[in-house]
Structure formats: structure tokens, C-alpha cells
Motif scaffolding. Structure first.
Motif, PDB file in Angstrom:
ATOM      1  N   CYS A  53      38.611  46.442 -32.400  1.00 54.93           N
ATOM      2  CA  CYS A  53      39.174  45.104 -32.195  1.00 54.93           C
ATOM      3  C   CYS A  53      40.195  44.321 -31.276  1.00 54.93           C
ATOM      4  O   CYS A  53      40.512  44.846 -31.244  1.00 54.93           O
ATOM      5  CB  CYS A  53      39.524  44.464 -34.100  1.00 54.93           C
ATOM      6  N   ASP A  54      40.308  42.842 -31.220  1.00 56.58           N
ATOM      7  CA  ASP A  54      41.243  42.161 -30.099  1.00 56.58           C
ATOM      8  C   ASP A  54      42.520  42.448 -31.170  1.00 56.58           C
ATOM      9  O   ASP A  54      42.489  42.172 -32.592  1.00 56.58           O
ATOM     10  CB  ASP A  54      41.188  40.901 -30.363  1.00 56.58           C
ATOM     11  N   PRO A  55      43.906  42.538 -31.117  1.00 62.48           N
ATOM     12  CA  PRO A  55      45.055  42.055 -30.791  1.00 62.48           C
ATOM     13  C   PRO A  55      45.351  41.114 -32.086  1.00 62.48           C
ATOM     14  O   PRO A  55      45.992  41.077 -33.073  1.00 62.48           O
ATOM     15  CB  PRO A  55      46.600  41.908 -30.062  1.00 62.48           C
ATOM     16  N   THR A  56      44.777  40.155 -31.618  1.00 61.08           N
ATOM     17  CA  THR A  56      45.118  38.370 -32.655  1.00 61.08           C
ATOM     18  C   THR A  56      43.522  38.773 -33.703  1.00 61.08           C
ATOM     19  O   THR A  56      42.196  39.425 -33.402  1.00 61.08           O
ATOM     20  CB  THR A  56      44.836  38.050 -31.877  1.00 61.08           C
ATOM     21  N   ALA A  57      43.675  38.333 -34.971  1.00 62.90           N
ATOM     22  CA  ALA A  57      41.679  38.369 -35.248  1.00 62.90           C
ATOM     23  C   ALA A  57      41.203  37.520 -35.007  1.00 62.90           C
ATOM     24  O   ALA A  57      40.853  36.641 -34.021  1.00 62.90           O
ATOM     25  CB  ALA A  57      42.222  37.549 -36.938  1.00 62.90           C
ATOM     26  N   ASN A  58      40.186  37.876 -35.071  1.00 62.78           N
ATOM     27  CA  ASN A  58      38.959  36.654 -34.362  1.00 62.78           C
ATOM     28  C   ASN A  58      38.443  35.540 -34.648  1.00 62.78           C
ATOM     29  O   ASN A  58      38.120  35.058 -34.753  1.00 62.78           O
ATOM     30  CB  ASN A  58      37.440  37.516 -33.987  1.00 62.78           C
ATOM     31  N   TYR A  59      39.050  34.910 -36.119  1.00 61.77           N
ATOM     32  CA  TYR A  59      39.566  33.855 -36.552  1.00 61.77           C
ATOM     33  C   TYR A  59      40.877  33.835 -37.166  1.00 61.77           C
ATOM     34  O   TYR A  59      41.673  34.412 -37.955  1.00 61.77           O
ATOM     35  CB  TYR A  59      38.945  33.519 -37.823  1.00 61.77           C
ATOM     36  N   PRO A  60      41.905  32.795 -36.513  1.00 60.80           N
ATOM     37  CA  PRO A  60      43.148  33.480 -36.210  1.00 60.80           C
ATOM     38  C   PRO A  60      43.660  32.183 -37.307  1.00 60.80           C
ATOM     39  O   PRO A  60      44.976  31.743 -36.707  1.00 60.80           O
ATOM     40  CB  PRO A  60      43.522  33.158 -34.652  1.00 60.80           C
ATOM     41  N   PHE A  61      43.551  32.338 -38.369  1.00 62.17           N
ATOM     42  CA  PHE A  61      43.410  31.313 -39.127  1.00 62.17           C
ATOM     43  C   PHE A  61      43.830  31.533 -40.852  1.00 62.17           C
ATOM     44  O   PHE A  61      43.256  32.694 -41.053  1.00 62.17           O
ATOM     45  CB  PHE A  61      42.986  29.869 -39.161  1.00 62.17           C
ATOM     46  N   GLN A  62      45.117  31.064 -41.642  1.00 67.93           N
ATOM     47  CA  GLN A  62      44.722  30.980 -42.931  1.00 67.93           C
ATOM     48  C   GLN A  62      43.426  30.598 -43.695  1.00 67.93           C
ATOM     49  O   GLN A  62      42.595  29.711 -43.001  1.00 67.93           O
ATOM     50  CB  GLN A  62      45.900  31.093 -43.893  1.00 67.93           C
ATOM     51  N   LEU A  63      43.011  31.172 -45.128  1.00 66.70           N
ATOM     52  CA  LEU A  63      41.973  30.595 -45.360  1.00 66.70           C
ATOM     53  C   LEU A  63      42.598  29.864 -46.796  1.00 66.70           C
ATOM     54  O   LEU A  63      41.508  28.969 -46.909  1.00 66.70           O
ATOM     55  CB  LEU A  63      40.778  31.902 -46.240  1.00 66.70           C
ATOM     56  N   GLY A  64      43.638  29.566 -46.557  1.00 67.71           N
ATOM     57  CA  GLY A  64      44.296  28.042 -47.682  1.00 67.71           C
ATOM     58  C   GLY A  64      45.488  28.145 -47.536  1.00 67.71           C
ATOM     59  O   GLY A  64      46.314  28.761 -46.881  1.00 67.71           O
ATOM     60  N   ASN A  65      45.776  26.890 -47.810  1.00 68.51           N
ATOM     61  CA  ASN A  65      46.892  26.625 -48.086  1.00 68.51           C
ATOM     62  C   ASN A  65      47.749  25.476 -49.148  1.00 68.51           C
ATOM     63  O   ASN A  65      46.738  25.723 -50.192  1.00 68.51           O
ATOM     64  CB  ASN A  65      47.413  25.746 -46.581  1.00 68.51           C
ATOM     65  N   SER A  66      48.982  25.074 -49.150  1.00 73.28           N
ATOM     66  CA  SER A  66      49.802  24.905 -49.894  1.00 73.28           C
ATOM     67  C   SER A  66      48.221  23.361 -50.751  1.00 73.28           C
ATOM     68  O   SER A  66      47.969  23.022 -52.040  1.00 73.28           O
ATOM     69  CB  SER A  66      51.042  24.079 -50.747  1.00 73.28           C
ATOM     70  N   GLN A  67      48.499  22.885 -49.609  1.00 73.78           N
ATOM     71  CA  GLN A  67      47.617  21.233 -49.760  1.00 73.78           C
ATOM     72  C   GLN A  67      46.020  21.797 -50.552  1.00 73.78           C
ATOM     73  O   GLN A  67      45.404  21.301 -52.041  1.00 73.78           O
ATOM     74  CB  GLN A  67      47.350  20.448 -49.120  1.00 73.78           C
ATOM     75  N   SER A  68      45.013  22.882 -49.716  1.00 73.26           N
ATOM     76  CA  SER A  68      43.781  23.277 -50.728  1.00 73.26           C
ATOM     77  C   SER A  68      44.343  23.547 -51.951  1.00 73.26           C
ATOM     78  O   SER A  68      42.662  23.331 -53.019  1.00 73.26           O
ATOM     79  CB  SER A  68      43.238  23.997 -49.767  1.00 73.26           C
ATOM     80  N   GLU A  69      44.979  24.371 -52.325  1.00 78.38           N
ATOM     81  CA  GLU A  69      45.196  24.718 -53.815  1.00 78.38           C
ATOM     82  C   GLU A  69      45.523  23.517 -54.489  1.00 78.38           C
ATOM     83  O   GLU A  69      45.421  23.867 -55.527  1.00 78.38           O
ATOM     84  CB  GLU A  69      46.235  26.473 -53.576  1.00 78.38           C
ATOM     85  N   TRP A  70      46.166  23.057 -53.804  1.00 84.86           N
ATOM     86  CA  TRP A  70      46.282  21.777 -54.960  1.00 84.86           C
ATOM     87  C   TRP A  70      45.630  21.425 -55.866  1.00 84.86           C
ATOM     88  O   TRP A  70      44.871  20.960 -56.856  1.00 84.86           O
ATOM     89  CB  TRP A  70      47.645  21.047 -54.390  1.00 84.86           C
ATOM     90  N   ASP A  71      44.533  21.248 -54.490  1.00 80.91           N
ATOM     91  CA  ASP A  71      43.372  20.071 -55.323  1.00 80.91           C
ATOM     92  C   ASP A  71      42.807  21.139 -55.925  1.00 80.91           C
ATOM     93  O   ASP A  71      41.426  20.476 -56.680  1.00 80.91           O
ATOM     94  CB  ASP A  71      42.521  20.115 -53.592  1.00 80.91           C
ATOM     95  N   GLU A  72      42.370  22.358 -55.834  1.00 75.76           N
ATOM     96  CA  GLU A  72      41.540  23.026 -56.473  1.00 75.76           C
ATOM     97  C   GLU A  72      41.932  23.331 -57.825  1.00 75.76           C
ATOM     98  O   GLU A  72      41.556  23.287 -58.843  1.00 75.76           O
ATOM     99  CB  GLU A  72      41.517  25.005 -55.717  1.00 75.76           C
ATOM    100  N   LEU A  73      43.344  22.918 -58.029  1.00 75.56           N
ATOM    101  CA  LEU A  73      43.615  23.127 -59.027  1.00 75.56           C
ATOM    102  C   LEU A  73      43.791  21.864 -59.717  1.00 75.56           C
ATOM    103  O   LEU A  73      44.187  22.162 -61.023  1.00 75.56           O
ATOM    104  CB  LEU A  73      45.554  24.103 -59.187  1.00 75.56           C
ATOM    105  N   GLY A  74      43.841  21.072 -59.211  1.00 78.24           N
ATOM    106  CA  GLY A  74      43.949  19.828 -59.386  1.00 78.24           C
ATOM    107  C   GLY A  74      42.543  19.284 -60.530  1.00 78.24           C
ATOM    108  O   GLY A  74      42.519  18.667 -61.302  1.00 78.24           O
ATOM    109  N   THR A  75      41.115  20.247 -59.800  1.00 74.86           N
ATOM    110  CA  THR A  75      40.006  20.319 -60.274  1.00 74.86           C
ATOM    111  C   THR A  75      39.924  20.275 -61.204  1.00 74.86           C
ATOM    112  O   THR A  75      39.509  19.710 -62.346  1.00 74.86           O
ATOM    113  CB  THR A  75      38.806  20.210 -59.112  1.00 74.86           C
ATOM    114  N   VAL A  76      40.890  21.947 -61.616  1.00 76.77           N
ATOM    115  CA  VAL A  76      40.440  22.460 -62.831  1.00 76.77           C
ATOM    116  C   VAL A  76      40.989  21.938 -63.920  1.00 76.77           C
ATOM    117  O   VAL A  76      40.509  21.879 -65.374  1.00 76.77           O
ATOM    118  CB  VAL A  76      41.122  24.206 -62.576  1.00 76.77           C
ATOM    119  N   VAL A  77      42.774  20.765 -63.895  1.00 76.65           N
ATOM    120  CA  VAL A  77      43.067  20.580 -64.440  1.00 76.65           C
ATOM    121  C   VAL A  77      42.447  19.279 -65.309  1.00 76.65           C
ATOM    122  O   VAL A  77      41.940  19.139 -66.407  1.00 76.65           O
ATOM    123  CB  VAL A  77      44.515  20.205 -64.047  1.00 76.65           C
TER     124      VAL A  77
END
Length: 297
Positions: free
Chosen positions: A24-48
Motif C-alpha cells: 500500500c502507498d502511504p496515503t489511501a488509494n481513495y484519499p477522502f472520507q465517505l460521509g460528512n455532516s451535510q450528507s448525513e443530515w440529508d440522510e437523517l432528514g429523509t428518514v424523519v
């Protein structure tokens, strides 16, 4: 998350043998997160929205454990009309946590506050990769009932056909690895919690945590990203409809302890039903091992 090279670089030693991370390289092959506050507010809002449509548009009561507070707490601040109340178990709360980077956002910091250009990858030990890992030993170290700990681990492995084939070392077979996605959260700190005096009034809050919890309560020396404090969350809630219990002997995982789980079921039910627990509806309390309450505020 099927790629072991996308694991947190600080945790890759858990995969050194199964499936192997030497290339493996020192950094991730996909060097990003899979979620953030906005995306998870949107998901929670859909459930609500779905629940309210099914329930005559009634507000929804939130129950959240640990990092759920990052999403549920900040969602309630943004959409108080959706939320009837919150019951937070061992909530993660960084008093000096990140702000929104959008200056038009109501949770943007005061003018002149230094901000990153975009919310990602700093510090590298926490961000800039999609997947975190925990070993069997790492998970079970936080569960005092060792027989129950085995059942918890087996349930996790039964749900993850990839993770169950990772981890461990020769000559034995893989013992499994717990995997979870990495997210970047903001808008949940001691400056945003008082926003429009929502929490503790429009949205009553009950907090429960253990006096042995070293996950939701960490040293200030760890800095703004990794310093968490449950008492500081309680203090930051501006209004009086707030209730907090510190329970003797509990750690960060009481939902997996037989006796503690029964107590939690009772406490959450009474809060949902009456907005009070053990006949108290506000204040900070300590519960000893015999169940005796002492007010600490």
C-alpha cells in the motif's frame, strides 16, 4: 472499503497478514472520507420525513449512542421543528470542534476566524481515508462481560462477509476485523450548541454516560479534534429542559452489558413517555452502583 489500502494508515498493521498491506502507498488509494455532516443530515432528514408522513406529521424523538450526537445534535439545531426530544447515550462532543466552512451557514464562525479551504484530510491520522478498523481485542477491551463480548463480535462478523476474512496472523486463520466508514463532521461545538436556545427548550435533552467512559471524555491536550467532554455538552445547552446522569461503573458500551441494557431501556422509555427519569426532569445527577441518585448541580 473492499480495498485494504483504503484503511486508516495508522491501523493498517491490523491487516498486515490478512489480506496484506505491505504494497500500500502511504496515503489511501481513495484519499477522502465517505460521509460528512451535510450528507448525513440529508440522510437523517429523509428518514424523519418518511416517519412524519406515516405518523400524522408528529415530531420525531431521537435516540443516539456515541457519534450519533454529531449528526442528531446538529440536525436538531438546524431543524428543531422536526425533533420532539433527544436521548443521548455517551454522546461525542468536541467543545472546540470544527465549524462550517460556508460563510453563509448559520453555524459559520465569527468573521476573522481562520478556516480550512475545504473540509477534508486534516489531521491525516483522522481524515483523508474512507475506512476505520477495530480488532477483536480492541473491541472486546471495552466490554466488561467477556461472554457477552464474544456474542457481540460474532454478530458483527456475521454482518460483514469481507471483514470476517481480514485480520489475525499465521498460523491461525483470519480472526476478522470490524470496519466502519470514516466521516467528517462539523457544526457541533460549544459555540453552536446554544444556537437560538433550541436545545433544552424546543428540544428537551436527556444525556446518560458512564463514569468510566474514556471514549466520550478525553484529555484537552489531544486538541480540538480529539478532545471530547460529555459534561461540557450539558453545560453548553442553554435552557433548563436538560437532564444528565453519570452512572457509576459504566464505560462507553453499556448497551452491550446485560444489567446496564435493562437500566437504559427503563431510562429511555421513561424519558420518551414522561420527559423525566427517576422522577426528575432536569439537572445533573450521579447514579451509584446501588442505584442511589445524588444531585451534582
Amino acid at each position: 472499503m473492499h480495498d485494504p489500502c483504503n484503511a486508516n494508515p495508522a491501523q493498517r498493521s491490523l491487516l498486515k497478514t490478512y489480506p496484506g498491506t505491505d504494497d500500500c502507498d502511504p496515503t489511501a488509494n481513495y484519499p477522502f472520507q465517505l460521509g460528512n455532516s451535510q450528507s448525513e443530515w440529508d440522510e437523517l432528514g429523509t428518514v424523519v420525513k418518511f416517519i412524519r408522513k406515516r405518523c400524522a406529521n408528529e415530531k420525531v424523538a431521537f435516540i443516539g449512542w456515541s457519534a450519533a450526537s454529531f449528526v442528531m445534535g446538529s440536525y436538531a439545531l438546524r431543524a428543531p421543528g422536526d425533533v420532539a426530544s433527544m436521548f443521548l447515550l455517551a454522546p461525542m462532543f468536541p467543545p472546540n470542534g470544527r465549524w462550517s466552512t460556508n460563510i453563509a451557514d448559520p453555524f459559520a464562525p465569527p468573521p476573522g476566524t481562520p478556516l480550512p479551504t475545504k473540509p477534508e484530510s486534516k489531521p491525516p491520522a483522522v481524515f483523508g481515508f474512507p475506512m476505520n478498523l477495530t480488532s477483536k481485542a480492541g473491541l472486546q477491551a471495552g466490554i466488561s462481560d467477556k461472554e457477552l463480548a464474544d456474542h457481540v463480535w460474532q454478530a458483527i462478523m456475521d454482518c460483514d462477509s469481507i471483514g470476517q476474512k481480514w485480520g489475525g496472523a499465521p498460523p491461525g486463520p483470519p480472526e476478522g476485523i470490524m470496519r466502519w466508514r470514516n466521516s467528517y463532521w462539523w457544526g457541533w461545538n460549544e459555540s453552536t450548541v446554544p444556537h437560538e436556545s433550541t436545545l433544552g427548550s424546543t428540544v428537551p435533552v436527556c444525556i446518560v454516560y458512564g463514569d468510566q467512559d474514556r471514549t466520550a471524555n478525553t484529555a484537552e491536550e489531544l486538541g480540538p479534534v480529539l478532545h471530547f467532554s460529555v459534561p461540557k455538552l450539558y453545560k453548553a445547552i442553554p435552557k433548563d429542559e436538560k437532564l444528565m446522569f453519570r452512572v457509576e461503573g459504566w464505560d462507553h458500551n453499556p448497551v452491550w452489558e446485560r444489567k446496564a441494557a435493562k437500566t437504559l431501556q427503563h431510562m429511555s422509555w421513561k424519558w420518551l413517555k414522561d420527559k423525566k427519569v427517576y422522577d426528575v426532569e432536569s439537572g445533573s445527577w450521579f447514579i451509584d452502583s446501588d442505584g442511589v441518585l445524588t444531585q451534582v448541580e
